[in-house]
Design a protein around this motif. Sequence first.
Motif, PDB file in Angstrom:
ATOM      1  N   UNK A   1       0.769  -1.187  -0.076  1.00  0.00           N
ATOM      2  CA  UNK A   1      -0.192  -0.061  -0.015  1.00  0.00           C
ATOM      3  C   UNK A   1       0.957   1.226   0.156  1.00  0.00           C
ATOM      4  N   UNK A   2       0.787   2.175  -0.862  1.00  0.00           N
ATOM      5  CA  UNK A   2       1.514   3.190  -1.017  1.00  0.00           C
ATOM      6  C   UNK A   2       1.014   4.595  -0.889  1.00  0.00           C
ATOM      7  N   UNK A   3      -0.130   4.755  -0.400  1.00  0.00           N
ATOM      8  CA  UNK A   3      -0.534   6.345  -0.115  1.00  0.00           C
ATOM      9  C   UNK A   3      -0.631   6.459   1.158  1.00  0.00           C
ATOM     10  N   UNK A   4      -0.618   7.699   1.607  1.00  0.00           N
ATOM     11  CA  UNK A   4      -0.473   7.925   3.085  1.00  0.00           C
ATOM     12  C   UNK A   4      -1.874   8.319   3.791  1.00  0.00           C
ATOM     13  N   UNK A   5      -1.903   7.897   4.884  1.00  0.00           N
ATOM     14  CA  UNK A   5      -3.098   7.888   5.534  1.00  0.00           C
ATOM     15  C   UNK A   5      -3.618   9.498   5.491  1.00  0.00           C
ATOM     16  N   UNK A   6      -4.869   9.752   5.086  1.00  0.00           N
ATOM     17  CA  UNK A   6      -5.407  10.816   5.205  1.00  0.00           C
ATOM     18  C   UNK A   6      -5.566  11.592   6.552  1.00  0.00           C
TER      19      UNK A   6
END
Length: 162
Positions: free
Chosen positions: A70-75
């Motif tokens: 998983x590559x996105x940053x936690x919002x």
Amino acid sequence: PTVNPSEMGFVTGEGASNLVGAIVCSSSATSSSPVGTYPSTCNGASSVNYAISYVPGSITVDTAHQTLRFTSTEPGGAVIGASYRPSARASSGLSVSCDLAGTSRGFALESGLVRLSASGPCAIDATQSGNGNYTPLPRSSNRSRSAPPHRSVAGQPKHRCP
């Protein structure tokens, strides 16, 4: 891939070091070859004491394993009504598909965007089915914590839905 010869038939105490020249092996298979079987050959050594014969061999290229990240940053500070695009990658470079897990409440997945419609737990399930060269990935989930009602939602699903 490296092809290593296997020598046999030497008198006790002798081996490949008693030959003149080195045995050199090769194959048409490379690290990027598709799954399949490829011929291998060896040659190059000689001897006055031994009759050398080379037997053709083969190399089998099997499906490669892959991993998912998983590559996105936690919002941070996401609020109800907001949306974001989570993302993930397979090490193979093959496309990854995603769904909201059945345990997700208060979130919707529409056109690749996670919409935060209410507080609650959120989980994104990511899968990659493999192909002729890569094994399938098992379902992988990324879970977030629940947010209390009427507060910002700290969701952290991290998967891109192309």
